[in-house]
Design a protein around this motif. Structure first.
Motif, PDB file in Angstrom:
ATOM      1  N   PHE A  38       0.709  -1.277  -0.066  1.00 44.97           N
ATOM      2  CA  PHE A  38       0.235  -0.014   0.105  1.00 44.97           C
ATOM      3  C   PHE A  38       0.768   1.334   0.037  1.00 44.97           C
ATOM      4  CE2 PHE A  38      -2.436   2.904   2.492  1.00 44.97           C
ATOM      5  CZ  PHE A  38      -3.591   3.165   1.597  1.00 44.97           C
ATOM      6  N   PRO A  39       1.735   1.520   0.813  1.00 40.43           N
ATOM      7  CA  PRO A  39       2.674   2.788   0.823  1.00 40.43           C
ATOM      8  C   PRO A  39       3.171   2.960  -0.483  1.00 40.43           C
ATOM      9  CG  PRO A  39       3.276   1.417   2.826  1.00 40.43           C
ATOM     10  CD  PRO A  39       2.247   0.429   1.956  1.00 40.43           C
ATOM     11  N   THR A  42       0.531   3.255  -3.602  1.00 40.98           N
ATOM     12  CA  THR A  42      -0.001   4.960  -3.275  1.00 40.98           C
ATOM     13  C   THR A  42       0.776   5.942  -3.605  1.00 40.98           C
ATOM     14  OG1 THR A  42       0.579   4.720  -0.876  1.00 40.98           O
ATOM     15  CG2 THR A  42      -1.709   4.351  -1.433  1.00 40.98           C
ATOM     16  N   PHE A 249       9.391   0.467   9.086  1.00 31.95           N
ATOM     17  CA  PHE A 249       9.412   1.281  10.334  1.00 31.95           C
ATOM     18  C   PHE A 249      10.709   1.442  10.977  1.00 31.95           C
ATOM     19  CE2 PHE A 249       5.257  -0.058   8.947  1.00 31.95           C
ATOM     20  CZ  PHE A 249       4.310   0.901   9.497  1.00 31.95           C
ATOM     21  N   ASP A 251      13.563   1.788   9.675  1.00 30.24           N
ATOM     22  CA  ASP A 251      14.162   2.957   8.885  1.00 30.24           C
ATOM     23  C   ASP A 251      13.611   4.234   9.603  1.00 30.24           C
ATOM     24  OD1 ASP A 251      15.775   3.878   6.792  1.00 30.24           O
ATOM     25  OD2 ASP A 251      13.850   4.228   5.468  1.00 30.24           O
ATOM     26  N   GLN A 252      12.382   4.511   9.725  1.00 27.18           N
ATOM     27  CA  GLN A 252      11.916   5.955  10.010  1.00 27.18           C
ATOM     28  C   GLN A 252      12.220   6.098  11.794  1.00 27.18           C
ATOM     29  OE1 GLN A 252      10.071   8.327   8.915  1.00 27.18           O
ATOM     30  NE2 GLN A 252      10.194   7.522   6.796  1.00 27.18           N
ATOM     31  N   ASN A 253      12.345   4.936  12.456  1.00 29.28           N
ATOM     32  CA  ASN A 253      12.348   5.261  13.871  1.00 29.28           C
ATOM     33  C   ASN A 253      13.821   4.738  14.626  1.00 29.28           C
ATOM     34  OD1 ASN A 253       9.812   5.990  14.860  1.00 29.28           O
ATOM     35  ND2 ASN A 253       9.258   3.994  13.606  1.00 29.28           N
ATOM     36  N   PRO A 313      17.300   1.949  -7.206  1.00 32.22           N
ATOM     37  CA  PRO A 313      17.948   2.162  -6.136  1.00 32.22           C
ATOM     38  C   PRO A 313      17.829   3.535  -5.793  1.00 32.22           C
ATOM     39  CG  PRO A 313      19.138   1.193  -7.639  1.00 32.22           C
ATOM     40  CD  PRO A 313      18.149   1.313  -8.438  1.00 32.22           C
ATOM     41  N   ASP A 314      17.733   4.261  -6.381  1.00 31.65           N
ATOM     42  CA  ASP A 314      17.776   5.989  -6.069  1.00 31.65           C
ATOM     43  C   ASP A 314      16.136   6.641  -6.347  1.00 31.65           C
ATOM     44  OD1 ASP A 314      20.432   6.065  -5.547  1.00 31.65           O
ATOM     45  OD2 ASP A 314      21.104   6.424  -7.468  1.00 31.65           O
ATOM     46  N   GLY A 315      15.283   5.462  -6.666  1.00 33.51           N
ATOM     47  CA  GLY A 315      13.927   6.003  -7.005  1.00 33.51           C
ATOM     48  C   GLY A 315      13.199   6.483  -5.653  1.00 33.51           C
ATOM     49  N   ASP A 319      12.927   5.511  -1.015  1.00 33.29           N
ATOM     50  CA  ASP A 319      12.937   6.548  -0.034  1.00 33.29           C
ATOM     51  C   ASP A 319      11.820   6.107   0.893  1.00 33.29           C
ATOM     52  OD1 ASP A 319      14.907   8.212  -0.935  1.00 33.29           O
ATOM     53  OD2 ASP A 319      13.727   9.445  -2.088  1.00 33.29           O
ATOM     54  N   LYS A 320      10.640   5.410   0.435  1.00 34.70           N
ATOM     55  CA  LYS A 320       9.662   4.867   1.091  1.00 34.70           C
ATOM     56  C   LYS A 320       9.944   3.774   1.832  1.00 34.70           C
ATOM     57  CE  LYS A 320       6.727   8.455   0.209  1.00 34.70           C
ATOM     58  NZ  LYS A 320       6.891   9.151   1.225  1.00 34.70           N
TER      59      LYS A 320
ATOM     60  N   ARG B 204       0.981  10.784  -0.293  1.00 30.28           N
ATOM     61  CA  ARG B 204       1.844  10.087   0.527  1.00 30.28           C
ATOM     62  C   ARG B 204       3.170  10.619   1.242  1.00 30.28           C
ATOM     63  NH1 ARG B 204       2.635   6.749   3.108  1.00 30.28           N
ATOM     64  NH2 ARG B 204       4.323   5.542   2.433  1.00 30.28           N
ATOM     65  N   ARG B 398       6.841   9.134   9.989  1.00 32.44           N
ATOM     66  CA  ARG B 398       6.577   9.495  11.528  1.00 32.44           C
ATOM     67  C   ARG B 398       5.635  10.723  11.629  1.00 32.44           C
ATOM     68  NH1 ARG B 398      10.735   9.973  16.076  1.00 32.44           N
ATOM     69  NH2 ARG B 398      12.122   8.497  15.086  1.00 32.44           N
TER      70      ARG B 398
END
Lengths: 345, 433
Positions: A38-39, A42, A249, A251-253, A313-315, A319-320, B204, B398
């Motif tokens: 989904f992420p 989208t 998750f 990666d973000q934290n 790889p750089d798309g 990043d997501k 997004r 986040r």
């Protein structure tokens, strides 16, 4: 006042039913499926809507199984055009599709998703092997040549090199695709490294699967719900616990959590992409070939997804948190997708 | 009466009675204390909830923006010079941002560093430039300083929600932090009012995501729900209460309505899936279908509340109206219904408030979805506020936590407005007798 309300209401209802029937021809793509994909789907959909003349596709998060069920329900504008999946389509689903007239399906492999075992940064990092992970989390484990209910309460009972901490792992419930993948990759992988279970796998595959796929229910493994952010918060509050969730998750934290190396490999972007991190799964989406040409923009969406600007790889998908396929495989998949090559199981 | 005149059979102030009296008073005080404690506890919970939501949400009003000197290069945007919409939509605005960043940081070189620099600006900023050019094609070939949204990580970093460099989560490197300080010194980094959150649909990119799409979706869904549930509910209640004979059939209907009010909402979603989407082939994810499903769900609540309100109208009013020669219909329309209206409205608002917060039935009919375009009509795909909160709370980025909290406040604002409307309407209709 009441009379006018009533007439208004009737008028509105009638007007709406009329517009509903005229709006049946669909202008935008409909995508359903996995909450893991989904992420990414989208992100592509949003850009697709903004940079092409097409309307932004509608993406629903229904889970892989639910999505494929909707996808296979039939052909026509009432049914979705694309199904995202965090696992490969099953043979049973393909035949179900065929039974409803969905004969031609195009499979697009989009990348990998690492499943990580992470803990709070307040404690020491704990490297594990798949075998240790299996022994910590399986309901039944072999002790002295016999299968018994998991007796291990603390990590050091499994291996003296591990700390004397209570085993406490938070993870997704059985309805989640992350759980399926974790059980298949980590638990089965760990079970295979134990000679007794390896022998069982040869003799009785069904029994082996049952042993390898069943997680313990005595409180050492806690089902923490579908929301990975919740697990992140719980790990922060409880430094002794570990959590199982998707790589994005972690990666973000990164300021709160650390990943545990599995079999001496850290859950890092490059290592998952290279295929050396053991718990990573492949993500897919499936395209209904019959809808090409009837719903505008279907092929263009596939092209947008498989452009290096997106899945490279750089798309922006990297990043997501999407872990890209190797370059050669990307080229191959892109070619097959562009040619709308049929799925072969 | 005095004590001495009474026979001493225990009613007087003997030891027993005074003891019992004291005990009763104690029990009374205790009971009141429990009540006060219960109220205090619920107030505490409410304050804890609100303060947790508000403390997470208040930062939403500001959005860090970066000013860049953009050269709207004709060769990049529109090489043909015809200013065709298609060319303007598909142009590579990313190149303009890269050039703008390059102009601000001429010393940055190397692919890796340039990429890190590019990551400071929102990846959705290209659409902000696209929008500017589409609105005013004369911009092409001119030079302008533009405020662009900073990336979500930059925004969180400047708000102090994540640390940069080595202590951070690795999303803002020490180098990027230094660049940001540099920009701030030069006046190219400021926090502005976050109009994006209130004027755009979902995205997004957290810094580009807005609540308007979900709010419009909720509004459309509720309007349809109200348009169906209110007249149907009130008419059913009026018929059952004022006209219908009391027999086994009406009893059966009454029992069924009461049962229907207790049916879990997901069941209505399944009904919508099979009947509205399946048999009637209405479009998926449409507020029209959502409104119908929610109307079915709120209908029993409205009927029950309306019947209770009708019952509360004193029979003397009906009798008086009948006595001066009004027909039953006139009695209902001119006297009973206006008097019962405050109660009916309260019941309807309670039902609507429940419908506003519902996600389970909407899952089945495809309203739990990522929808960027703001719906313009009841058959456009749309989502609703609680679904938007759910989706944002589930997202890995986040910065979406902040958005989820802000969306909760928008949902509460919706509820308060609805309740306020009900109070005002009640005041207008209220009559005492």
């Amino acid at each position: 006042m009441l009379k006018t309300t009533l007439t208004m209401a009737t008028l509105i209802t009638v007007a709406m039913t009329c517009t509903a029937n005229t709006a049946m021809a669909r202008e935008q793509l409909r995508i359903v499926g996995s909450s893991t994909v989904f992420p990414f789907a989208t992100a592509v959909a949003e850009r697709f809507g903004k940079t092409t003349g097409f309307k932004t596709p509608v993406v629903e998060s229904t889970g892989s199984g639910g999505g494929l069920k909707l996808f296979c329900a039939g052909i026509g504008t009432g049914h979705p055009d694309i199904a995202n999946a965090s696992r490969r389509i099953k043979a049973s689903e393909v035949s179900r599709c065929a039974g409803n007239g969905v004969e031609n399906i195009v499979e697009v492999k989009i990348g990998f998703d690492g499943i990580v075992l992470a803990s709070s940064r307040k404690t020491h990092q704990m490297p594990l092997t798949l075998k240790q992970l299996f022994l910590a989390l399986a309901r039944d484990v072999p002790v002295d040549g016999k299968l018994v209910a998991n007796p291990f309460k603390a990590w050091n009972e499994i291996d003296p090199s591990l700390p004397a901490k209570k085993i406490e792992v938070l993870g997704p419930p059985p309805t989640s695709g992350t759980r399926d993948a974790f059980v298949e990759l980590a638990m089965e992988g760990g079970a295979k490294s134990i000679p007794m279970l390896k022998a069982m796998r040869k003799a009785d595959k069904k029994r082996f699967k049952a042993v390898a796929h069943t997680l313990r229910e005595d409180g050492a493994f806690v089902e923490a719900g579908e929301n990975d952010n919740l697990i992140v918060q719980k790990l922060e509050a409880n430094p002794d616990a570990f959590g199982i969730f998707g790589f994005s998750f972690l990666d973000q934290n990164g300021d709160k959590l650390q990943g545990s190396p599995i079999g001496n490999v850290m859950p890092e972007f490059e290592l998952i992409a290279a295929g050396s991190y053991p718990i990573s799964r492949t993500l897919y989406f499936y395209v209904k070939k019959a809808h090409v040409g009837t719903v505008p923009g279907l092929q263009d969406y596939v092209a947008a997804f498989t452009a290096d600007q997106a899945w490279g790889p750089d798309g922006y998908l990297a990043d997501k948190g999407l872990i890209p396929l190797p370059a050669a495989e990307r080229a191959k998949v892109r070619k097959q997708a562009a040619a709308l090559a049929n799925l072969s199981m | 009466m005095t004590d001495s005149s009474k026979p001493d059979t225990g009613i007087g102030h003997d030891k027993f009675t005074s003891q019992r009296l004291r005990r009763r008073h104690r029990a009374e005080r205790r009971f009141r204390l429990y009540g006060v404690m219960a109220v205090a506890l619920s107030l505490c919970c409410l304050t804890a909830l609100f303060s947790s939501v508000f403390s997470k949400a208040y930062t939403i009003f500001g959005q860090t923006e970066i000013a860049l000197d953009i050269q709207f290069d004709q060769a990049v945007i529109d090489p043909s010079g015809k200013r065709q919409r298609k060319a303007l939509i598909g142009a590579d605005y990313g190149a303009l941002i890269k050039a703008g960043l390059g102009a601000s940081f001429p010393q940055v070189s190397g692919r890796r560093d340039k990429r890190a620099l590019r990551q400071l600006v929102s990846s959705g900023a290209v659409y902000e430039l696209q929008e500017l050019v589409l609105q005013d094609p004369n911009l092409v070939d001119r030079h302008k300083r533009v405020w662009l949204a900073a990336a979500d990580d930059v925004d969180m970093y400047r708000k102090g929600l994540i640390a940069g460099g080595a202590q951070g989560n690795g999303r803002i490197s020490a180098k990027q932090a230094a660049w940001l300080d540099d920009l701030a010194r030069r006046g190219q980094l400021e926090r502005h009012f976050n109009w994006r959150f209130f004027t755009s649909g979902d995205s997004r990119e957290p810094e580009q995501a807005g609540i308007l799409g979900a709010a419009v979706g909720s509004l459309l869904t509720l309007l349809i729900c109200l348009a169906l549930a209110f007249p149907l509910g009130v008419m059913s209640a009026v018929y059952l209460e004022e006209f219908a004979p009391r027999n086994r059939w009406t009893d059966l209907i009454e029992v069924n309505i009461n049962n229907l009010a207790a049916v879990p909402s997901i069941v209505f979603g399944l009904l919508g899936l099979s009947v509205l989407l399946g048999t009637l082939a209405l479009p998926r994810s449409a507020p029209l279908v959502g409104g119908i499903v929610l109307a079915l769900m709120t209908l029993p609540t409205v009927i029950i509340a309306a019947r209770a309100a009708l019952q509360a109208v004193p029979p003397s009013i009906r009798e008086a109206a009948l006595g001066v020669g009004a027909s039953t219909q006139q009695v209902v329309w001119h006297h009973v219904l206006p008097l019962a209206m405050p109660g009916i409205l309260t019941g309807t608002i309670i039902g609507m408030a429940r419908a506003l917060g519902e996600t389970a039935p909407l899952l089945m009919i495809g309203m739990v979805a990522f929808i960027v375009d703001i719906p313009t009509g009841p058959t456009d795909p749309a989502t609703v506020l609680p679904v938007q909160i759910f989706l944002w709370a589930d997202a890995p980025e986040r910065a979406f936590a902040e958005r989820a909290a802000a969306a909760i406040i928008v949902l509460l604002a919706f509820l308060i407005t609805m309740n306020l409307g009900a109070v005002l309407l009640r005041r207008r209709f209220e009559q005492r007798w």
